[in-house]
Design a protein around this motif. Structure first.
Motif, PDB file in Angstrom:
ATOM      1  N   GLY A   1       0.800  -1.217   0.000  1.00 20.69           N
ATOM      2  CA  GLY A   1       0.000   0.000   0.000  1.00 20.69           C
ATOM      3  C   GLY A   1       0.834   1.269   0.000  1.00 20.69           C
ATOM      4  O   GLY A   1       0.371   2.334  -0.415  1.00 20.69           O
ATOM      5  N   ALA A   2       2.079   1.164   0.461  1.00 23.48           N
ATOM      6  CA  ALA A   2       2.921   2.350   0.624  1.00 23.48           C
ATOM      7  C   ALA A   2       3.962   2.517  -0.481  1.00 23.48           C
ATOM      8  O   ALA A   2       4.632   3.546  -0.553  1.00 23.48           O
ATOM      9  CB  ALA A   2       3.631   2.286   1.979  1.00 23.48           C
ATOM     10  N   GLU A   3       4.055   1.535  -1.361  1.00 20.23           N
ATOM     11  CA  GLU A   3       5.145   1.493  -2.341  1.00 20.23           C
ATOM     12  C   GLU A   3       5.187   2.736  -3.235  1.00 20.23           C
ATOM     13  O   GLU A   3       6.234   3.357  -3.425  1.00 20.23           O
ATOM     14  CB  GLU A   3       4.995   0.212  -3.182  1.00 20.23           C
ATOM     15  CG  GLU A   3       5.964   0.084  -4.324  1.00 20.23           C
ATOM     16  CD  GLU A   3       5.293   0.284  -5.666  1.00 20.23           C
ATOM     17  OE1 GLU A   3       5.990   0.766  -6.569  1.00 20.23           O
ATOM     18  OE2 GLU A   3       4.093  -0.008  -5.795  1.00 20.23           O
ATOM     19  N   LYS A   4       4.042   3.149  -3.767  1.00 17.47           N
ATOM     20  CA  LYS A   4       4.013   4.317  -4.657  1.00 17.47           C
ATOM     21  C   LYS A   4       4.308   5.606  -3.891  1.00 17.47           C
ATOM     22  O   LYS A   4       4.920   6.534  -4.427  1.00 17.47           O
ATOM     23  CB  LYS A   4       2.663   4.408  -5.365  1.00 17.47           C
ATOM     24  CG  LYS A   4       2.453   3.317  -6.405  1.00 17.47           C
ATOM     25  CD  LYS A   4       1.128   3.470  -7.128  1.00 17.47           C
ATOM     26  CE  LYS A   4       0.953   2.365  -8.175  1.00 17.47           C
ATOM     27  NZ  LYS A   4      -0.357   2.460  -8.856  1.00 17.47           N
ATOM     28  N   SER A   5       3.879   5.671  -2.634  1.00 18.93           N
ATOM     29  CA  SER A   5       4.143   6.864  -1.818  1.00 18.93           C
ATOM     30  C   SER A   5       5.624   6.981  -1.475  1.00 18.93           C
ATOM     31  O   SER A   5       6.170   8.084  -1.442  1.00 18.93           O
ATOM     32  CB  SER A   5       3.315   6.798  -0.529  1.00 18.93           C
ATOM     33  OG  SER A   5       1.938   6.799  -0.809  1.00 18.93           O
TER      34      SER A   5
END
Length: 461
Positions: free
Chosen positions: A31-35
């Motif tokens: 869930g945090a990869e793109k951020s």
């Protein structure tokens, strides 16, 4: 047999929180990869290679944790090693969410901040490596022989459940929020959320005992007798098990060298770990949306199909839990290998003929269901129970380190293999499934219903 079911299941539930955190920590990055890319990588002008290394940095810690798990579990005990893992999970959760704290200010994206984030992710990976080795080991050393397979399989269920939990947590944090908020703040909450189950795991570990096998290995016989008496309602049975353990371990506190029982048992443990990864399961789990998109599914449809796979994973892990102590380990592994081979060879054929449709999803589900009812949980069951008491800590460490190394090799080579040929890639995983069936048939002993001490006698022979 008579034993205290409530006590045993309570202990198992606490130990499987290590598995839940294993799943939670490895999946939270989704869930945090793109951020992370938007907040830490792109502002520094770094390329996709650095982004990929950052996303997978925890895997380095997993290998380290697997390697050191034997030393820790032998020196500090199984329970204290799990406590160390809980602390590492907690520190990693807060450190990954707020890496600026080490600089005592929010600061701006920098190489130092990126390295700090990776450092905390590696710490969490070490916790995963420790938990992945010691949680099933702890359960196997506590559990009565006739339900040991079922109880150790709960650990695999906890891993899958931990992944599902964090998917929903990430979704709940991001729901209704702007991309800017998620990229600036939301991803922090995703990582920090792991501190809650980590703290719970650490506190509950103070309520469970050390394993009787380790207590005897440490010359704490009366304490071992006490734990066995609580587990077994029949005192005569508890004393008989104690005598078996004592005879197996002997009166010395010295651990045997890893090859004391020959090289075959170590080879079987390592090959179990390697085949669990070489059949390609983590490719199916890590790259599922990309696989479906490459086969023609729209982005939203690919995510829906991934959720369907997640549901299948849970259902068929439960199938393994219900059958492992009835059917045995070998029949489940061979059946699973055949199912995976059918699934992968079919997907390879579809890819070669450029056929895209519902049939692809059906065969991927056949493949993942076959894995989840067999190699997913049963591999951990066997690794936790085939090794003799004196070398279990060292041997499990070797097997688990091999598993994480194989995981890294298969996951990292998938994109390059797919660029060359999708048909050959899936055909390779199908071939590994066939070889894994032959390996189990010829080399792996059946352990259903056998005590850990009986397994030791097998290797002595």
């Amino acid at each position: 047999m008579k034993y205290n079911k409530t006590y045993i299941f309570g202990i198992t539930l606490v130990a499987t929180l290590g598995g839940l955190l294993f799943g939670y920590d490895t999946a939270v990055i989704s869930g945090a990869e793109k951020s992370i890319e938007a907040y830490l990588v792109k502002p520094l002008g770094l390329n996709s290679l650095i982004h990929g290394a950052t996303v997978s940095s925890a895997l380095i810690g997993c290998i380290i944790g697997g390697v050191i798990s034997g030393v820790f579990s032998n020196r500090f005990g199984r329970r204290k090693t799990l406590l160390i893992a809980a602390v590492l999970f907690f520190v990693s959760a807060l450190g990954s969410g707020f890496p600026e704290a080490i600089f005592f200010s929010k600061g701006q994206p920098s190489i130092g901040l990126l390295l700090t984030f990776n450092f905390y992710r590696i710490i969490g990976g070490v916790g995963v490596g420790l938990a992945s080795a010691v949680s099933p080991m702890y359960i196997s050393e506590i559990a009565p022989a006739d339900i040991r397979g079922r109880l150790v399989s709960f650990n695999q269920f906890a891993i899958i459940f931990g992944m599902l939990v964090v998917y929903f947590v990430n979704w709940g944090i991001a729901f209704g929020q702007s991309i800017d908020w998620i990229n600036d703040v939301g991803w922090r909450y995703m990582f920090a959320s792991e501190a809650i189950p980590a703290a719970l795991f650490g506190m509950l570990l103070f309520l469970v005992p050390e394993t009787p096998r380790y207590l005897v290995l440490s010359n704490r016989d009366e304490k071992a007798r006490s734990v066995l008496s609580r587990i077994n309602a029949d005192k005569l049975r508890a004393e008989a098990i104690f005598s078996e353990i004592k005879q197996s371990i002997g009166r010395t506190t010295e651990r045997s060298r890893i090859f004391s029982y020959g090289k075959m048992v170590i080879l079987i443990g390592v090959l179990l770990s390697v085949f669990q990864q070489f059949v390609g399961i983590n490719v199916a789990l890590y790259y599922a949306p990309r696989i479906f998109e490459s086969m023609g599914a729209a982005k939203d449809a690919s995510m829906l199909q991934t959720i369907i796979m997640g549901f299948v994973n849970v259902v068929f892990t439960v199938v393994a839990i219900l059958t492992v102590d009835k059917w045995g380990r070998k029949p489940l592994l061979i059946t699973g290998s055949v199912g995976m081979a059918i699934g992968m060879f079919a997907i390879s054929s579809l890819s070669y003929n450029e056929i895209i449709g519902i049939s692809t999803l059906v065969f991927i589900i056949i493949y993942t269901a076959s894995f989840m009812m067999s190699w997913g949980p049963i591999c951990w069951v066997l690794i936790s129970e085939i090794f003799p008491n004196k070398i279990r800590g060292q041997a499990v460490a070797v097997a688990v380190a091999a598993q994480w190394a194989a995981n890294y090799l298969i996951s990292s080579t998938y994109p390059a293999m797919m660029e060359y040929s999708g048909a050959l890639t899936y055909g390779f995983y199908g071939l590994m499934a066939v070889i894994s069936a032959l390996f189990v048939w010829k080399m792996v002993p059946e352990t259903k219903g056998k005590s850990l001490e009986e397994m030791e006698s097998l290797w002595k022979k």
